[in-house]
Design a protein around this motif. Sequence first.
Motif, PDB file in Angstrom:
ATOM      1  N   PHE A  19       0.851  -1.187   0.000  1.00  0.00           N
ATOM      2  CA  PHE A  19       0.000   0.000   0.000  1.00  0.00           C
ATOM      3  C   PHE A  19       0.887   1.237   0.000  1.00  0.00           C
ATOM      4  CE2 PHE A  19       0.525  -0.750   4.504  1.00  0.00           C
ATOM      5  CZ  PHE A  19       0.593   0.511   5.058  1.00  0.00           C
ATOM      6  N   GLY A  20       0.276   2.326  -0.417  1.00  0.00           N
ATOM      7  CA  GLY A  20       1.056   3.555  -0.534  1.00  0.00           C
ATOM      8  C   GLY A  20       2.135   3.398  -1.593  1.00  0.00           C
ATOM      9  N   GLU A  21       3.049   4.340  -1.585  1.00  0.00           N
ATOM     10  CA  GLU A  21       4.109   4.340  -2.592  1.00  0.00           C
ATOM     11  C   GLU A  21       5.133   3.235  -2.359  1.00  0.00           C
ATOM     12  OE1 GLU A  21       7.731   7.217  -4.076  1.00  0.00           O
ATOM     13  OE2 GLU A  21       6.010   8.129  -3.098  1.00  0.00           O
ATOM     14  N   ALA A  22       5.478   2.965  -1.116  1.00  0.00           N
ATOM     15  CA  ALA A  22       6.560   2.011  -0.870  1.00  0.00           C
ATOM     16  C   ALA A  22       6.378   1.186   0.395  1.00  0.00           C
ATOM     17  CB  ALA A  22       7.881   2.759  -0.803  1.00  0.00           C
ATOM     18  N   ASP A  23       5.211   1.280   1.022  1.00  0.00           N
ATOM     19  CA  ASP A  23       4.992   0.558   2.280  1.00  0.00           C
ATOM     20  C   ASP A  23       4.390  -0.819   2.001  1.00  0.00           C
ATOM     21  OD1 ASP A  23       5.849   2.907   3.416  1.00  0.00           O
ATOM     22  OD2 ASP A  23       3.850   3.582   3.982  1.00  0.00           O
ATOM     23  N   ARG A  24       4.474  -1.672   3.011  1.00  0.00           N
ATOM     24  CA  ARG A  24       3.913  -3.009   2.892  1.00  0.00           C
ATOM     25  C   ARG A  24       3.443  -3.453   4.273  1.00  0.00           C
ATOM     26  NH1 ARG A  24       7.740  -6.399  -0.409  1.00  0.00           N
ATOM     27  NH2 ARG A  24       6.511  -5.596  -2.139  1.00  0.00           N
ATOM     28  N   MET A  25       2.255  -4.052   4.315  1.00  0.00           N
ATOM     29  CA  MET A  25       1.706  -4.616   5.551  1.00  0.00           C
ATOM     30  C   MET A  25       1.960  -6.122   5.532  1.00  0.00           C
ATOM     31  SD  MET A  25      -0.068  -4.069   8.386  1.00  0.00           S
ATOM     32  CE  MET A  25      -1.051  -2.594   8.193  1.00  0.00           C
ATOM     33  N   PHE A  26       2.480  -6.641   6.635  1.00  0.00           N
ATOM     34  CA  PHE A  26       2.788  -8.063   6.745  1.00  0.00           C
ATOM     35  C   PHE A  26       1.884  -8.716   7.788  1.00  0.00           C
ATOM     36  CE2 PHE A  26       6.633  -6.156   5.123  1.00  0.00           C
ATOM     37  CZ  PHE A  26       7.067  -7.068   4.173  1.00  0.00           C
ATOM     38  N   SER A  27       1.412  -9.916   7.485  1.00  0.00           N
ATOM     39  CA  SER A  27       0.754 -10.771   8.474  1.00  0.00           C
ATOM     40  C   SER A  27       1.838 -11.710   8.983  1.00  0.00           C
ATOM     41  CB  SER A  27      -0.374 -11.591   7.841  1.00  0.00           C
ATOM     42  OG  SER A  27      -1.376 -10.743   7.361  1.00  0.00           O
ATOM     43  N   ILE A  28       2.094 -11.632  10.280  1.00  0.00           N
ATOM     44  CA  ILE A  28       3.199 -12.394  10.865  1.00  0.00           C
ATOM     45  C   ILE A  28       2.697 -13.146  12.088  1.00  0.00           C
ATOM     46  CG2 ILE A  28       5.529 -12.267  11.837  1.00  0.00           C
ATOM     47  CD1 ILE A  28       5.775  -9.457  10.571  1.00  0.00           C
ATOM     48  N   ALA A  40       5.890  -2.180   7.327  1.00  0.00           N
ATOM     49  CA  ALA A  40       7.290  -1.824   7.097  1.00  0.00           C
ATOM     50  C   ALA A  40       7.272  -0.637   6.144  1.00  0.00           C
ATOM     51  CB  ALA A  40       8.057  -3.000   6.513  1.00  0.00           C
ATOM     52  N   GLN A  41       7.648   0.503   6.656  1.00  0.00           N
ATOM     53  CA  GLN A  41       7.610   1.721   5.854  1.00  0.00           C
ATOM     54  C   GLN A  41       8.799   1.772   4.900  1.00  0.00           C
ATOM     55  OE1 GLN A  41       7.275   4.452   9.227  1.00  0.00           O
ATOM     56  NE2 GLN A  41       5.204   4.945   8.529  1.00  0.00           N
ATOM     57  N   GLY A  42       8.509   2.100   3.651  1.00  0.00           N
ATOM     58  CA  GLY A  42       9.553   2.255   2.651  1.00  0.00           C
ATOM     59  C   GLY A  42      10.228   0.967   2.221  1.00  0.00           C
ATOM     60  N   VAL A  43       9.657  -0.183   2.579  1.00  0.00           N
ATOM     61  CA  VAL A  43      10.309  -1.469   2.330  1.00  0.00           C
ATOM     62  C   VAL A  43      10.422  -1.811   0.841  1.00  0.00           C
ATOM     63  CG1 VAL A  43       8.263  -2.951   2.475  1.00  0.00           C
ATOM     64  CG2 VAL A  43      10.474  -3.834   3.223  1.00  0.00           C
ATOM     65  N   ARG A  44       9.605  -1.186   0.019  1.00  0.00           N
ATOM     66  CA  ARG A  44       9.649  -1.493  -1.414  1.00  0.00           C
ATOM     67  C   ARG A  44      10.692  -0.665  -2.171  1.00  0.00           C
ATOM     68  NH1 ARG A  44       3.643  -0.535  -2.017  1.00  0.00           N
ATOM     69  NH2 ARG A  44       4.094  -0.227  -4.214  1.00  0.00           N
ATOM     70  N   PHE A  45      11.340   0.268  -1.491  1.00  0.00           N
ATOM     71  CA  PHE A  45      12.444   1.004  -2.109  1.00  0.00           C
ATOM     72  C   PHE A  45      13.655   0.080  -2.197  1.00  0.00           C
ATOM     73  CE2 PHE A  45      10.415   4.946  -0.202  1.00  0.00           C
ATOM     74  CZ  PHE A  45       9.970   5.447  -1.427  1.00  0.00           C
ATOM     75  N   LEU A  46      14.408   0.172  -3.274  1.00  0.00           N
ATOM     76  CA  LEU A  46      15.601  -0.667  -3.442  1.00  0.00           C
ATOM     77  C   LEU A  46      16.610  -0.455  -2.316  1.00  0.00           C
ATOM     78  CD1 LEU A  46      16.220  -0.506  -7.290  1.00  0.00           C
ATOM     79  CD2 LEU A  46      15.431  -2.452  -5.944  1.00  0.00           C
ATOM     80  N   LYS A  47      16.669   0.731  -1.761  1.00  0.00           N
ATOM     81  CA  LYS A  47      17.650   1.043  -0.721  1.00  0.00           C
ATOM     82  C   LYS A  47      17.219   0.570   0.678  1.00  0.00           C
ATOM     83  CE  LYS A  47      15.716   5.600   0.085  1.00  0.00           C
ATOM     84  NZ  LYS A  47      15.865   7.019   0.002  1.00  0.00           N
ATOM     85  N   SER A  48      16.020   0.013   0.812  1.00  0.00           N
ATOM     86  CA  SER A  48      15.513  -0.390   2.122  1.00  0.00           C
ATOM     87  C   SER A  48      16.345  -1.515   2.724  1.00  0.00           C
ATOM     88  CB  SER A  48      14.059  -0.858   2.010  1.00  0.00           C
ATOM     89  OG  SER A  48      13.649  -1.437   3.230  1.00  0.00           O
ATOM     90  N   LYS A  49      16.742  -1.339   3.984  1.00  0.00           N
ATOM     91  CA  LYS A  49      17.513  -2.379   4.676  1.00  0.00           C
ATOM     92  C   LYS A  49      16.631  -3.570   5.069  1.00  0.00           C
ATOM     93  CE  LYS A  49      16.997  -0.480   9.278  1.00  0.00           C
ATOM     94  NZ  LYS A  49      17.495  -0.596  10.600  1.00  0.00           N
ATOM     95  N   LEU A  50      15.315  -3.363   5.140  1.00  0.00           N
ATOM     96  CA  LEU A  50      14.408  -4.447   5.515  1.00  0.00           C
ATOM     97  C   LEU A  50      14.030  -5.332   4.335  1.00  0.00           C
ATOM     98  CD1 LEU A  50      11.909  -2.475   7.786  1.00  0.00           C
ATOM     99  CD2 LEU A  50      13.807  -3.935   8.504  1.00  0.00           C
ATOM    100  N   ARG A  51      14.156  -4.802   3.146  1.00  0.00           N
ATOM    101  CA  ARG A  51      13.646  -5.402   1.913  1.00  0.00           C
ATOM    102  C   ARG A  51      13.962  -6.895   1.766  1.00  0.00           C
ATOM    103  NH1 ARG A  51      12.207  -3.309  -3.149  1.00  0.00           N
ATOM    104  NH2 ARG A  51      12.690  -4.685  -4.874  1.00  0.00           N
ATOM    105  N   TYR A  52      15.188  -7.284   2.041  1.00  0.00           N
ATOM    106  CA  TYR A  52      15.625  -8.658   1.771  1.00  0.00           C
ATOM    107  C   TYR A  52      15.498  -9.581   2.983  1.00  0.00           C
ATOM    108  CZ  TYR A  52      17.234  -6.283  -2.340  1.00  0.00           C
ATOM    109  OH  TYR A  52      17.261  -5.525  -3.489  1.00  0.00           O
TER     110      TYR A  52
END
Length: 177
Positions: A19-28, A40-52
Amino acid sequence: MTHHKVYQTEGIILGKKDFGEADRMFSIYTKEFGMINAIAQGVRFLKSKLRYNLDTFSICRAGLIKGRDFWRIVDAEEILPAPNISDNEKFSLIIKISKLIKRMVRGEEKNDLLWKTIRDFFVFLKEKNFKNDDMEKTEISTVLDILYSLGYVDKHSHLSKKDAIITINRALKESHL
C-alpha cells in the motif's frame, strides 16, 4: 521526543499486502505476540535495509514497535529462508496452512504450542523432499496440530486418515470462522 520500546521476536511471515508508494503490511505469526499485522515503511524502495529480510514464508527475527492500530517493523533479520516454492505441491501446502492460520487465529495472543507447530512445519518443509503421499500426511497432521493448539480438537495421535478428515471438517464447521 518520545521513545518507543522495540520488542524483539521471531516470526513467520504468512502474507503481505502493498500500500502507498513504498509501504507493505505483513501478516506475521510471532513467538511472543501471536498473530500480528505489521507495517514496514519504505520497504519497497531498493535502498531499504528491511527489503531482503521479509520474504513471505520465511522465518525472521523482527524488531517491532507497538502502535495504536498496528505494529511497525523497524528491524528484521532472516533466520530461515522461505521453502523452495518451485515445487508446486509444497507451495500449495504452504498456502493452505497459511490461510488456515490467518483464518483461525483472531487477535494477538501468545500461544507457545501453536508457535512450535507452525515453526516446525516451516522448518520441516524447508528441509524435506516429499512424495505426494507424504504431503497429504503432513497436511492432515499439521492441520490437526493447529486445531489442537487452538483448542478445537482433542489429542489425535491414533486417528485414521478418514477419522482425521472428519475431525478437521467438524472443527472447522463448529468454529464458525
